[in-house]
Enzyme design. Structure first.
Site, PDB file in Angstrom:
ATOM      1  N   TYR A 143      35.841  -1.815  44.516  1.00  0.00           N
ATOM      2  CA  TYR A 143      34.728  -0.188  44.757  1.00  0.00           C
ATOM      3  C   TYR A 143      34.221  -0.516  45.650  1.00  0.00           C
ATOM      4  O   TYR A 143      33.564  -1.372  46.244  1.00  0.00           O
ATOM      5  CB  TYR A 143      34.004  -0.084  43.495  1.00  0.00           C
ATOM      6  N   ARG A 171      44.865  43.146  32.378  1.00  0.00           N
ATOM      7  CA  ARG A 171      45.726  43.082  31.449  1.00  0.00           C
ATOM      8  C   ARG A 171      45.609  41.226  31.954  1.00  0.00           C
ATOM      9  O   ARG A 171      46.620  39.724  31.301  1.00  0.00           O
ATOM     10  CB  ARG A 171      47.362  42.449  32.072  1.00  0.00           C
ATOM     11  N   GLY A 223      53.995  54.986  40.755  1.00  0.00           N
ATOM     12  CA  GLY A 223      54.493  56.516  41.216  1.00  0.00           C
ATOM     13  C   GLY A 223      55.317  56.422  42.135  1.00  0.00           C
ATOM     14  O   GLY A 223      55.275  55.472  42.733  1.00  0.00           O
ATOM     15  N   ALA A 248      41.025  -8.833  46.118  1.00  0.00           N
ATOM     16  CA  ALA A 248      41.208  -8.136  45.064  1.00  0.00           C
ATOM     17  C   ALA A 248      39.841  -8.565  43.985  1.00  0.00           C
ATOM     18  O   ALA A 248      39.155  -9.358  43.989  1.00  0.00           O
ATOM     19  CB  ALA A 248      42.416  -8.507  44.528  1.00  0.00           C
TER      20      ALA A 248
HETATM   21  C1  UD1 Z   1      48.127  53.432  41.781  1.00  0.00           C
HETATM   22  C2  UD1 Z   1      49.184  54.882  42.015  1.00  0.00           C
HETATM   23  C3  UD1 Z   1      50.588  54.711  41.939  1.00  0.00           C
HETATM   24  C4  UD1 Z   1      50.933  53.534  42.007  1.00  0.00           C
HETATM   25  C5  UD1 Z   1      50.414  51.965  41.777  1.00  0.00           C
HETATM   26  C6  UD1 Z   1      50.695  50.637  42.917  1.00  0.00           C
HETATM   27  C7  UD1 Z   1      47.338  56.268  42.330  1.00  0.00           C
HETATM   28  C8  UD1 Z   1      46.717  57.511  40.806  1.00  0.00           C
HETATM   29  N1  UD1 Z   1      48.163  55.696  41.292  1.00  0.00           N
HETATM   30  O1  UD1 Z   1      48.764  53.445  39.928  1.00  0.00           O
HETATM   31  O2  UD1 Z   1      51.245  55.475  42.429  1.00  0.00           O
HETATM   32  O3  UD1 Z   1      52.062  52.927  42.597  1.00  0.00           O
HETATM   33  O4  UD1 Z   1      48.933  52.269  42.640  1.00  0.00           O
HETATM   34  O5  UD1 Z   1      50.245  49.308  42.872  1.00  0.00           O
HETATM   35  O6  UD1 Z   1      46.619  55.896  42.225  1.00  0.00           O
HETATM   36  N2  UD1 Z   1      41.211  51.455  40.550  1.00  0.00           N
HETATM   37  C9  UD1 Z   1      39.527  51.472  41.486  1.00  0.00           C
HETATM   38  N3  UD1 Z   1      38.792  52.740  40.127  1.00  0.00           N
HETATM   39  C10 UD1 Z   1      39.434  53.217  39.676  1.00  0.00           C
HETATM   40  C11 UD1 Z   1      41.007  53.006  39.339  1.00  0.00           C
HETATM   41  C12 UD1 Z   1      41.375  51.467  40.070  1.00  0.00           C
HETATM   42  O7  UD1 Z   1      38.407  50.725  42.625  1.00  0.00           O
HETATM   43  O8  UD1 Z   1      38.906  54.079  39.034  1.00  0.00           O
HETATM   44  C13 UD1 Z   1      41.054  50.255  41.568  1.00  0.00           C
HETATM   45  C14 UD1 Z   1      42.231  49.361  40.787  1.00  0.00           C
HETATM   46  O9  UD1 Z   1      41.232  47.413  40.773  1.00  0.00           O
HETATM   47  C15 UD1 Z   1      43.622  48.542  41.680  1.00  0.00           C
HETATM   48  C16 UD1 Z   1      43.438  50.221  42.197  1.00  0.00           C
HETATM   49  O10 UD1 Z   1      42.716  50.731  42.179  1.00  0.00           O
HETATM   50  O11 UD1 Z   1      42.906  48.452  42.777  1.00  0.00           O
HETATM   51  C17 UD1 Z   1      44.742  50.380  41.761  1.00  0.00           C
HETATM   52  O12 UD1 Z   1      44.549  50.967  40.497  1.00  0.00           O
HETATM   53  P1  UD1 Z   1      45.487  50.869  39.019  1.00  0.00           P
HETATM   54  O13 UD1 Z   1      44.699  50.812  38.384  1.00  0.00           O
HETATM   55  O14 UD1 Z   1      45.984  49.631  39.079  1.00  0.00           O
HETATM   56  O15 UD1 Z   1      46.297  52.036  40.142  1.00  0.00           O
HETATM   57  P2  UD1 Z   1      48.029  52.340  39.270  1.00  0.00           P
HETATM   58  O16 UD1 Z   1      47.999  52.916  37.828  1.00  0.00           O
HETATM   59  O17 UD1 Z   1      48.613  50.728  38.879  1.00  0.00           O
END
Ligand code: UD1
Ligand code: CA
Length: 457
Positions: free
Chosen positions: A365, A15, A138, A379
């Site tokens: 300058y 996004r 979540g 100046a």
């Molecule tokens: C996650 C939580 C959710 C919480 C929310 C808060 C889970 C399943 N869900 O959801 O409960 O409310 O964050 O913001 O954990 N990332 C990785 N590898 C991956 C997937 C994600 O490194 O395979 C990292 C992303 O870069 C990010 C973070 O984990 O920094 C959270 O991932 P994101 O996909 O934003 O989780 P949410 O679906 O928002």
């Protein structure tokens, strides 16, 4: 128990609509991930593991200075649970583990300390928050006694569960061996087909563990950055926080909402900034420095009683006490102003020392120059420091006077107390105390008559 931190930073950040990995987008000129690292370092963990994936080389290159980080690659982003699992082999089994997100930059160390304090070692501890609009997060499920039973992701939540306003912030503390066991039992049978870290909570409860929670009072702290809009909001919150902290220690800000600090600012007593001042890099101010509206100050050291007037740009500069700069001045790197020096409107300086009480007040300058004390630069004076191939120095002795609209063709030296007549092009050294003048002699023509307008019939 030793503490180890896992920072999840593998996500692409679709996004953001950017080629840059999300955690490299900047808040106050620094990558989001660096803000998170700074905060978790305050907890003095034994190790920090960063799980990286999308744009991995870029992330590691940009954070090459972070030599306390253990980089863990997650080649495919299969979910937060999968991400944490990649770091498990590197964790010592008796460590207390804190999971943080690389895209949640405003979390405070004290908040994380509170979460760690709740983590008994028996069960995980969660940072939760109460949100008016919990969409996208979540939800925390509790039983009739109020005990946490699980976390349900929005994609998997029932209509009733979606009404729950207590959300998972993502920050979880857990023993490494607990994570090991519970992460082994999660799978991808959910709405998003991912390994959810959050499923660990349900597993822990089923295994008889108690889950403790800490409620985060300030929703700004847990705000994630997923879009340019959220990035801009986080920037404003971060700036507001900084401005408040600076004012608490005595900085005067005419309008804290129109002040940006992208680096580090140290200041003495009674410094006041008008609106739209941007400070970047390392800036130090003495006492009683006033900065006018729309000024940019980068990597500079400014003494006591200095006045920086409106619309000035100052970078890589040392300014001694009681100098005055601007309005509309541009001081470039290597400029040194000795005490009482004045640089006025539309004056540009570069790699130049202006001695005590010397002035360049209008439209000049001055580059690659060493200017003595009490010199007056008129100046329109230009130091012609560049011959098209190389740069050359100009030296101007104490008490010299450089008349308006003169060109000093470097390399050239104007001796102490010498005068350069207005409009001169100075190509040879001017001896001490002498007048140099290159302008054409003025003529007076007594026989000349101004043309008269012809009458048209
Ligand atoms: C996650 C939580 C959710 C919480 C929310 C808060 C889970 C399943 N869900 O959801 O409960 O409310 O964050 O913001 O954990 N990332 C990785 N590898 C991956 C997937 C994600 O490194 O395979 C990292 C992303 O870069 C990010 C973070 O984990 O920094 C959270 O991932 P994101 O996909 O934003 O989780 P949410 O679906 O928002
Ligand atoms: Ca998210």
């Amino acid at each position: 128990m030793t503490l180890e931190v896992i920072v999840l930073a593998a996500g692409k950040g679709t996004r953001m609509h950017s080629v840059l990995p999300k955690v490299l987008h900047e808040l106050a000129d620094r990558p989001l991930l660096e803000h998170v690292l700074d905060t978790v370092r305050q907890l003095r963990p034994a190790r920090i593991h960063v799980v990286y994936g999308y744009g991995g080389e870029q992330v590691r290159e940009r954070l090459a200075d972070a030599d306390d980080v253990n980089w863990v690659e997650q080649a495919q982003q299969l979910g937060t649970g999968h991400a944490v699992r990649q770091a498990l082999p590197d964790l010592s089994s008796d460590a207390l583990t804190l999971v943080a997100y690389g895209d949640v930059p405003l979390i405070r160390a004290d908040t994380l300390r509170a979460v760690l304090g709740q983590c008994s070692g028996q069960g995980p501890a969660l940072l939760t928050a109460e949100l008016k609009d919990p969409t996208g997060y979540g939800r925390i499920l509790r039983d009739h006694t109020g005990a946490v039973t699980a976390i349900v992701e929005e994609a998997d939540a029932s209509e009733a569960e979606r009404q729950i306003t207590e959300i998972n912030t993502g920050f979880i503390a857990c023993s490494a061996d607990g994570l090991q066991v519970w992460l082994d039992s999660i799978d991808t049978s959910n709405g998003q087909g991912e390994y959810y870290l959050t499923d660990v909570i349900g597993c822990a409860v089923q295994a008889g563990a108690t889950v403790c929670t800490v409620r985060c009072a300030d929703p700004d702290e847990i705000a994630g950055v997923n879009s340019q809009v959220e990035l801009a909001k986080s920037e404003r919150r971060f700036q507001a926080r900084q401005a408040e902290a600076l004012m608490e220690t005595g900085l005067g800000l005419r309008d804290p909402a129109r002040f940006d600090l992208r680096g580090d600012l140290k200041f003495g007593k009674d410094c006041v900034f008008d609106i739209n001042v941007v400070i970047a890099g390392e800036v130090t101010l003495g006492d009683q420095v006033s900065v006018g509206p729309n000024c940019q100050i980068i990597d500079s050291e400014i003494g006591n009683g200095v006045e920086i007037r409106a619309n000035s740009v100052i970078e890589g500069v040392r300014i001694a006490d009681h100098c005055s700069v601007g309005p509309f001045a541009r001081l470039r790197p290597g400029t040194v102003l000795d005490s009482g020096a004045r640089v006025g409107n539309f004056v540009e300086t570069k790699n130049t020392t202006l001695g005590e009480d010397s002035k360049a007040n209008h439209l000049a300058y001055v580059g690659d120059a060493t200017v003595g004390h009490r010199v007056n630069i008129g100046a329109g004076v230009i130091t012609c420091n560049y011959d098209g191939a190389n740069k050359h120095p100009t030296v101007i002795g104490d008490d010299a006077f450089i008349g308006s609209n003169s060109a000093l063709v470097a390399p050239v030296t104007v001796g102490k107390g010498a005068t350069v007549g207005a409009g001169s092009a100075v190509t040879r050294d001017v001896p001490e105390g002498q007048l140099a003048l290159t302008r054409a002699e003025q003529q007076v023509r007594t026989d000349w008559q101004r043309p008269k307008k012809e009458k048209k019939n």
